[in-house]
Every structure is written in C-alpha cells, then in structure tokens.
Motif scaffolding. Structure first.
Motif, short mmCIF file in Angstrom:
data_model
loop_
_atom_site.label_atom_id
_atom_site.label_comp_id
_atom_site.label_asym_id
_atom_site.label_seq_id
_atom_site.Cartn_x
_atom_site.Cartn_y
_atom_site.Cartn_z
N PHE A 86 0.85 -1.19 0.00
CA PHE A 86 0.00 0.00 0.00
C PHE A 86 0.89 1.24 0.00
N THR A 87 0.43 2.26 -0.71
CA THR A 87 1.09 3.56 -0.65
C THR A 87 0.02 4.62 -0.75
N LEU A 88 0.37 5.83 -0.31
CA LEU A 88 -0.63 6.89 -0.23
C LEU A 88 0.05 8.23 -0.43
N LYS A 101 6.09 12.48 -5.86
CA LYS A 101 5.80 11.30 -5.03
C LYS A 101 6.41 10.02 -5.62
N ILE A 117 -2.48 2.07 -4.70
CA ILE A 117 -1.99 3.44 -4.59
C ILE A 117 -3.18 4.33 -4.24
N GLY A 118 -3.17 4.87 -3.02
CA GLY A 118 -4.26 5.75 -2.58
C GLY A 118 -3.89 7.20 -2.83
N GLY A 119 -4.89 7.99 -3.25
CA GLY A 119 -4.64 9.42 -3.43
C GLY A 119 -5.17 9.89 -4.77
N VAL A 164 -8.75 8.32 -0.47
CA VAL A 164 -9.20 7.32 0.50
C VAL A 164 -9.67 8.06 1.76
N LEU A 182 -8.85 4.58 5.45
CA LEU A 182 -7.39 4.64 5.45
C LEU A 182 -6.79 3.73 6.52
N TRP A 207 -6.94 0.23 5.23
CA TRP A 207 -5.93 -0.06 4.20
C TRP A 207 -4.54 -0.19 4.82
N VAL A 236 2.53 9.82 6.59
CA VAL A 236 2.16 8.42 6.29
C VAL A 236 3.18 7.42 6.84
#
Length: 195
Positions: free
Chosen positions: A25-27, A34, A57-59, A86, A91, A94, A113
């Motif tokens: 997971f990444t955000l 990024k 990939i969140g965002g 998210v 969040l 996740w 994060v």
C-alpha cells in the motif's frame, strides 16, 4: 490518533482483499515528486519474481491519467490499482490490510504516512529523502532505497516481502513518534538553539 493496529485479516475482509496474497500500500497526492511511476515500474520487475503481490496506490491528483496509462501499458491492471482519494476511516483499514507500506518519493519532509504505517505496525520501504532516514534508523522497522531507482526499490520490496517482521517491535518503536513526544523533541531542539 485514528491510526491503530487492527488485525490484518479483519482489515482485509473489510476492504475486500484476499488473505493469501501480499499487499503493498502507498498513499499520497498523485504528483510527480511522489515517485509513484517508479513504484509501478518496480511492480513489473516484482512480477517477474513472484505473482502473489497486489499493489494499491491511494490518493488523487494531476498524475492520475499518466499513472493509469502506465499501469495499462505494462498490463498491470489486475495487480496495481489506483484507489483515488481514500477517506479517513478507510485509510486505517488499508494501512492495516497491507503487508508493507512503500513511499517512493523523490523528496519529502517528514511524511505523516510513514508514522501512520509504523503506528499500525507495518514495515516501511521508502526513499532516503528528507527526514525518512532519521526515522527508519534500523532495518527492524523498514528498508531504505535510492530515489528514482526502480531496481533498488524492487530489490528491497522483494526482501521485505520475504522477511518475517516483528509487528510488536515496530509498534513499540512507533510510540516514540506520538505527537506529544514529537512536540517535546521539537521543544528540546528549540531550547538548545535559543540557549
């Protein structure tokens, strides 16, 4: 803080993920700095080694179209998904559902994060930028990579996915970074500067 450890299996059920896969997971905002494009390239390399990994990939942000185009071009649509923005309650789920939190940024300050991932007991794989190396001081908590280097990132993610991480040790370490402790440390630094 809203970020608290939840059983991974429970978190996965709630976001609809299978148990028998590895989840990355990444955000962050979908902007160039990024480095999410490097993570997507990395995933292609990882799938040459193992096929049980999903990456989320969140965002939201201006790079969304480019990143989705890259995912489609590399035919990674089954395995790499852009989640969009998210909401906070999701969040935490996740963060807890993943095996590994990855932050491929080209530059950063002290990314929130990172503390959130550690606060959920998750190992952190991220680039050696900004304050990250001052927090990931030991490979008991995560692994550091060179920015903009998909091969280095792939190598470290593969190592991290194979390792048995000590979640309790990560959670204990994360306690140091509660806001209260951070505030005390900052005050200590200011006091030294002003003396």
């Amino acid at each position: 803080s809203a970020f608290r450890p939840i059983d991974t299996t429970v978190a996965r059920e709630r976001v609809g993920l299978p148990r028998d896969v590895k989840v990355i997971f990444t955000l962050g905002g979908l902007i160039k700095r990024k480095g999410f494009n490097y993570l997507i390239d990395t995933m292609e390399q990882i799938y040459n080694q193992r096929d049980d990994v999903l990456c989320f990939i969140g965002g939201a942000g201006p790079e969304e179209g480019n990143l989705q185009g890259q995912i489609d071009q590399l035919r990674l649509g089954e395995r790499v998904r852009l989640l969009g923005a998210v909401p906070g309650d999701q969040l935490t789920l996740w963060m807890n559902a993943c095996d590994l939190f990855v932050l491929p940024s080209l530059n950063e300050g002290n990314p929130t994060v990172m503390f959130e991932a550690l606060g959920c007991g998750k190992p952190f794989v991220g680039t050696r930028v900004g304050g990250v190396p001052e927090v990931i001081t030991s490979d008991a908590y995560g692994l550091l990579v060179e920015p903009a280097d998909a091969e280095d990132l792939a190598e470290k993610i593969l190592v991290a996915l194979d390792r048995e991480w000590d979640r309790e040790a990560i959670l204990a370490y994360a306690e140091r970074f509660t806001w209260e402790n951070i505030a005390k440390e900052i005050m200590g630094i200011y006091t030294q500067i002003l003396e």
